[in-house]
Design a protein around this motif. Structure first.
Motif, PDB file in Angstrom:
ATOM      1  N   ILE B 156       0.817  -1.214   0.000  1.00 46.53           N
ATOM      2  CA  ILE B 156       0.000   0.000   0.000  1.00 46.53           C
ATOM      3  C   ILE B 156       0.855   1.270   0.000  1.00 46.53           C
ATOM      4  O   ILE B 156       0.613   2.196  -0.773  1.00 46.53           O
ATOM      5  CB  ILE B 156      -0.914   0.005   1.248  1.00 46.53           C
ATOM      6  CG1 ILE B 156      -1.840  -1.210   1.233  1.00 46.53           C
ATOM      7  CG2 ILE B 156      -1.715   1.285   1.325  1.00 46.53           C
ATOM      8  CD1 ILE B 156      -2.533  -1.460   2.550  1.00 46.53           C
ATOM      9  N   ASN B 240     -16.471  -1.708  -8.606  1.00 49.78           N
ATOM     10  CA  ASN B 240     -16.480  -1.965  -7.166  1.00 49.78           C
ATOM     11  C   ASN B 240     -15.335  -1.293  -6.420  1.00 49.78           C
ATOM     12  O   ASN B 240     -15.268  -1.383  -5.206  1.00 49.78           O
ATOM     13  CB  ASN B 240     -16.414  -3.471  -6.900  1.00 49.78           C
ATOM     14  CG  ASN B 240     -17.743  -4.148  -7.168  1.00 49.78           C
ATOM     15  OD1 ASN B 240     -18.777  -3.494  -7.226  1.00 49.78           O
ATOM     16  ND2 ASN B 240     -17.715  -5.451  -7.346  1.00 49.78           N
ATOM     17  N   ALA B 241     -14.418  -0.665  -7.152  1.00 47.17           N
ATOM     18  CA  ALA B 241     -13.216  -0.131  -6.518  1.00 47.17           C
ATOM     19  C   ALA B 241     -13.588   0.769  -5.357  1.00 47.17           C
ATOM     20  O   ALA B 241     -14.373   1.701  -5.497  1.00 47.17           O
ATOM     21  CB  ALA B 241     -12.379   0.637  -7.526  1.00 47.17           C
ATOM     22  N   PHE B 242     -13.022   0.475  -4.205  1.00 49.44           N
ATOM     23  CA  PHE B 242     -13.407   1.217  -3.017  1.00 49.44           C
ATOM     24  C   PHE B 242     -12.174   1.731  -2.275  1.00 49.44           C
ATOM     25  O   PHE B 242     -12.040   2.919  -2.027  1.00 49.44           O
ATOM     26  CB  PHE B 242     -14.251   0.309  -2.117  1.00 49.44           C
ATOM     27  CG  PHE B 242     -14.311   0.738  -0.699  1.00 49.44           C
ATOM     28  CD1 PHE B 242     -15.014   1.872  -0.343  1.00 49.44           C
ATOM     29  CD2 PHE B 242     -13.656   0.020   0.284  1.00 49.44           C
ATOM     30  CE1 PHE B 242     -15.063   2.285   0.972  1.00 49.44           C
ATOM     31  CE2 PHE B 242     -13.705   0.429   1.595  1.00 49.44           C
ATOM     32  CZ  PHE B 242     -14.401   1.553   1.946  1.00 49.44           C
ATOM     33  N   PHE B 243     -11.244   0.830  -1.981  1.00 52.17           N
ATOM     34  CA  PHE B 243     -10.114   1.250  -1.167  1.00 52.17           C
ATOM     35  C   PHE B 243      -9.238   2.275  -1.889  1.00 52.17           C
ATOM     36  O   PHE B 243      -8.812   3.257  -1.297  1.00 52.17           O
ATOM     37  CB  PHE B 243      -9.271   0.062  -0.725  1.00 52.17           C
ATOM     38  CG  PHE B 243      -8.065   0.502   0.046  1.00 52.17           C
ATOM     39  CD1 PHE B 243      -8.216   1.163   1.245  1.00 52.17           C
ATOM     40  CD2 PHE B 243      -6.795   0.307  -0.454  1.00 52.17           C
ATOM     41  CE1 PHE B 243      -7.120   1.611   1.947  1.00 52.17           C
ATOM     42  CE2 PHE B 243      -5.687   0.756   0.246  1.00 52.17           C
ATOM     43  CZ  PHE B 243      -5.857   1.406   1.451  1.00 52.17           C
ATOM     44  N   ASN B 244      -8.991   2.040  -3.191  1.00 47.97           N
ATOM     45  CA  ASN B 244      -8.169   2.997  -3.929  1.00 47.97           C
ATOM     46  C   ASN B 244      -8.792   4.385  -3.897  1.00 47.97           C
ATOM     47  O   ASN B 244      -8.083   5.384  -3.833  1.00 47.97           O
ATOM     48  CB  ASN B 244      -7.986   2.536  -5.378  1.00 47.97           C
ATOM     49  CG  ASN B 244      -6.895   1.492  -5.480  1.00 47.97           C
ATOM     50  OD1 ASN B 244      -6.190   1.242  -4.505  1.00 47.97           O
ATOM     51  ND2 ASN B 244      -6.759   0.884  -6.647  1.00 47.97           N
ATOM     52  N   ILE B 246     -10.625   5.572  -1.457  1.00 49.04           N
ATOM     53  CA  ILE B 246     -10.359   6.141  -0.124  1.00 49.04           C
ATOM     54  C   ILE B 246      -8.941   6.688  -0.072  1.00 49.04           C
ATOM     55  O   ILE B 246      -8.677   7.761   0.447  1.00 49.04           O
ATOM     56  CB  ILE B 246     -10.503   5.049   0.958  1.00 49.04           C
ATOM     57  CG1 ILE B 246     -11.954   4.685   1.128  1.00 49.04           C
ATOM     58  CG2 ILE B 246      -9.901   5.512   2.275  1.00 49.04           C
ATOM     59  CD1 ILE B 246     -12.237   3.943   2.398  1.00 49.04           C
ATOM     60  N   LEU B 247      -8.029   5.918  -0.662  1.00 44.36           N
ATOM     61  CA  LEU B 247      -6.615   6.262  -0.591  1.00 44.36           C
ATOM     62  C   LEU B 247      -6.301   7.507  -1.423  1.00 44.36           C
ATOM     63  O   LEU B 247      -5.589   8.392  -0.979  1.00 44.36           O
ATOM     64  CB  LEU B 247      -5.812   5.059  -1.113  1.00 44.36           C
ATOM     65  CG  LEU B 247      -4.392   4.863  -0.652  1.00 44.36           C
ATOM     66  CD1 LEU B 247      -4.284   4.903   0.853  1.00 44.36           C
ATOM     67  CD2 LEU B 247      -3.875   3.523  -1.174  1.00 44.36           C
ATOM     68  N   GLN B 258     -19.265   3.880  -4.718  1.00 46.69           N
ATOM     69  CA  GLN B 258     -19.014   3.049  -3.532  1.00 46.69           C
ATOM     70  C   GLN B 258     -18.733   3.906  -2.301  1.00 46.69           C
ATOM     71  O   GLN B 258     -19.135   3.559  -1.195  1.00 46.69           O
ATOM     72  CB  GLN B 258     -17.833   2.103  -3.777  1.00 46.69           C
ATOM     73  CG  GLN B 258     -17.975   1.198  -4.985  1.00 46.69           C
ATOM     74  CD  GLN B 258     -19.062   0.163  -4.835  1.00 46.69           C
ATOM     75  OE1 GLN B 258     -19.460  -0.187  -3.733  1.00 46.69           O
ATOM     76  NE2 GLN B 258     -19.575  -0.344  -5.945  1.00 46.69           N
TER      77      GLN B 258
END
Lengths: 340, 326
Positions: B156, B240-244, B246-247, B258
């Motif tokens: 990450i 569905n991309a979610f964490f990227n 947020i980042l 999302q």
């Protein structure tokens, strides 16, 4: 002595070549031809394959930038990185970030949580799709089988945000079941916020999302089984259960081993997004795994080098795990993830 | 299951039609003669299990879709989620899609999904064909380089440092380029390309067609199914991309669906955008109504449902399995 011999040989060859301009010594021509073929061959092959090579260029460029440069970027794990001075100027500190990690109880807590969750899911999630696939395979109507397969496979394509939302709406404190309980005069559920039962929640979410995927994979393996094997077993007097044991399960063995390897290689990454989404609800203690540790200690707290050290450690151990699992699979005579 | 369709038909005053007729007249199940008939308990157990399993998937989706389409009165009467239709309306959808946070997020997600899928599919097909000829120059090296990324990812922190170093923070490209290449998808396509009959391709080569032309006019049209499969894999991933997000995306105006779903449904925040000026026409101070929340969930599910039948078709083609085995 040796030098002179070599010289002599060289001279002889040279003389031979010059002497027989028309009648070439066989050995020399063979050598020359093959080496020139190699040299010319490269140019020729490049010319021949250059359009094929050009086609790979976009992927190579993307992978170099977004996979290989970040791999090198892991040097920050050995630095005291500061975003203001950049990688080039940040001082190197050797393994001190790793040493700090090994003494950090928070880190070990995250490792412990990760392993417990992985082990729990391996025991309670992994066998379920095998069981359901065998059950579905016993259905005699192919249409019904396809329909159920289609329904259970669906959640695999949902994002974690949707999965957690669905669980919250059904099982949350304000969700459907709590709504019924409240109407019946009972206490609402606290599954979504209870850190003690959090691992059960995680596992049921994983089951809801991915059991269908497993079923599809195992059913495909089962469809390759020759029905005459079952018939032969039946003729030999094997009951239904014995046929499952002696025909069905052996047919699933390579798939089971393959998925186990993949799972083991992934055992240090347990549902990062899933945990991140529920961290606020159950508290950081229950929801801290390696990936969230990296994210919160690195990006959120700004201690990039520390986070990178944890991330690098995780990446290397994962790599070792998948290679080791694959090796074990080869020892059992299975194909594994890759050959050679 | 209905052992005597003829007697049942005689009992009924009207001959059954449509689906029912099909159900009644379908061929009796053919159990192989060597297979014993399962006991009643086993049969019941089997069907209860299957009903529970399918119900566990379908019931939550049903109640969420129904609630998103219910009037506020119906929701009040049910005390929350609705399970029996009782007053339907599409006003929740009208509200969220008539501008504001959700509409903007739908636009962002559409852009990421379409642009990302297009880029990913094109580069993957090219690489898969470029690497499909055994013995071509460097093909082993390049293949090895691609496969390594399946087993070791940078992590990450270095990814974050790279993306911020490239100045892509708050750019939608940060949600596309880092995840544009999947080694796995390239291998799926390559496997398929290598299984194509070489005769056709060789004769095209003899006729003087270059690799680009062979790929575009012969190979690609033959590979529609596998291309559809990887397009779906990539598309679902981008959607569905979610964490990227947020980042890399701090700016609420660039949030994909999302993130909006998480903020307004999971965390129950109110629909106020970063500017504060352009709020959705909702009760601004309070969390959105349940119908609206559920409508946002449905928006994040429907595109998956729309493409899903196409994935379904490829169940039996063995692509999925071939894919898993690499």
């Amino acid at each position: 002595m040796t030098v002179s011999t070599r010289d002599g040989r060289g001279a002889a060859t040279q003389a031979d070549r010059e002497a027989s301009a028309t009648v070439l010594p066989v050995a020399v021509t063979e050598n020359e031809r093959s080496s020139s073929r190699r040299r010319k061959g490269f140019k020729l092959r490049f010319k021949q394959d250059r359009s094929l090579l050009a086609m790979s260029v976009p992927v190579i460029v993307l992978l170099v930038i977004f996979a290989y440069v970040p791999m090198l970027g892991n040097v920050v794990a050995f630095q005291n990185y500061s975003p203001f001075v950049g990688i080039a100027e940040s001082p190197f500190v050797g393994f001190s970030n790793f040493a700090r990690l090994l003494e950090d109880p928070e880190f070990w807590h995250a490792v412990g949580n990760t392993l417990v969750i992985t082990a729990f899911q391996l025991v309670f999630f992994f066998p379920l799709p095998i069981f359901l696939a065998i059950l579905l395979n016993s259905l005699l109507r192919p249409g019904l089988r396809t329909l159920i397969q289609a329904v259970v496979y669906l959640p695999h394509f949902f994002s974690w945000v949707i999965i957690v939302t669905v669980f919250q709406q059904i099982l949350g404190g304000a969700g459907l079941i709590s709504q019924w309980l409240r109407q019946a005069g009972a206490e609402p559920l606290d599954i979504m916020t209870n850190p003690d039962t959090f691992i059960l929640l995680l596992t049921s979410q994983t089951i809801w999302r991915d059991a269908g995927w497993g079923i599809v994979v195992f059913l495909a393996a089962l469809s390759a089984v020759d029905p005459s094997q079952y018939e032969a077993a039946a003729v030999d007097g094997a009951s239904g259960w014995r046929r499952i044991w002696h025909v069905t399960l052996p047919a699933l063995r390579p798939t089971i081993i393959l998925l186990l390897i993949l799972r083991l290689g992934d055992s240090l990454s347990v549902g990062f997004e899933q945990l991140l989404l529920q961290r606020e609800a159950v508290g950081a203690h229950a929801a801290e795994v390696l990936d969230t540790f990296v994210y919160f200690s690195g990006v959120v707290s700004g201690d990039f080098s520390y986070g990178a050290a944890a991330g690098l450690l995780k990446g290397i151990i994962s790599l070792i795990l998948v290679l080791a699992a694959n090796k074990v699979a080869h020892m059992f005579g299975e194909a594994g993830v890759y050959q050679k | 299951m209905s052992a005597h369709p003829s007697t049942e038909m005689m009992v009924k005053p009207h001959p059954p039609q449509g689906v029912i007729a099909k159900l009644k007249n379908r061929e009796p199940i053919k159990r192989p003669i060597w297979q014993e008939k399962p006991s009643l308990a086993v049969t019941i157990g089997k069907f209860v299990t299957l009903i529970v399993v399918t119900g566990a998937v379908l019931f939550p989706l049903w109640t969420i879709v129904l609630t998103s389409l219910s009037t506020q009165e119906a929701i009040n009467a049910a005390g929350g989620l609705v399970i029996i239709p009782n007053g339907l309306t599409i006003s929740a959808y009208v509200q969220i899609l008539s501008g504001g946070v959700v509409s903007r997020a739908v636009g962002v997600t559409m852009f990421i999904t379409l642009a990302g899928t297009a880029i990913s599919v094109i580069v993957s097909i090219l690489a898969a064909w470029g690497l499909s000829r055994p013995g071509s120059l460097f093909h082993r090296t390049i293949l090895f380089m691609i496969i390594i990324t399946m087993f070791f990812s940078a992590g990450i922190i270095p990814m974050y440092l790279l993306v911020s170093g490239l100045g892509l923070i708050n750019s939608l490209w940060a949600l596309i380029l880092p995840t544009a290449v999947s080694a796995f998808n390239i291998l799926i396509v390559r496997n398929f390309f290598m299984s194509i009959d070489q005769g056709i391709i060789d004769s095209a080569r003899i006729d003087g067609a270059g690799e680009w032309r062979i790929l575009a006019t012969i190979v690609a049209p033959m590979s529609k199914a596998v291309i559809a499969v990887i397009a779906l894999f990539y598309g679902v991933g981008f959607f569905n991309a979610f964490f990227n997000a947020i980042l890399y995306i701090n700016d609420n105006d660039k949030w994909p669906l999302q993130l909006v779903l998480r903020a307004y449904v999971l965390q129950g925040q109110s629909f106020v955008s970063s500017g504060g000026a352009d709020t959705v026409a909702l009760n601004q101070a309070q969390p959105a109504s349940l119908a609206i929340q559920m409508a946002v969930v449905v928006l994040a599910v429907v595109p998956i449902l729309l493409v899903y039948p196409f994935v379904q078709r490829h169940f039996k083609s063995g692509i999925l399995i071939g894919a898993i085995k690499g």
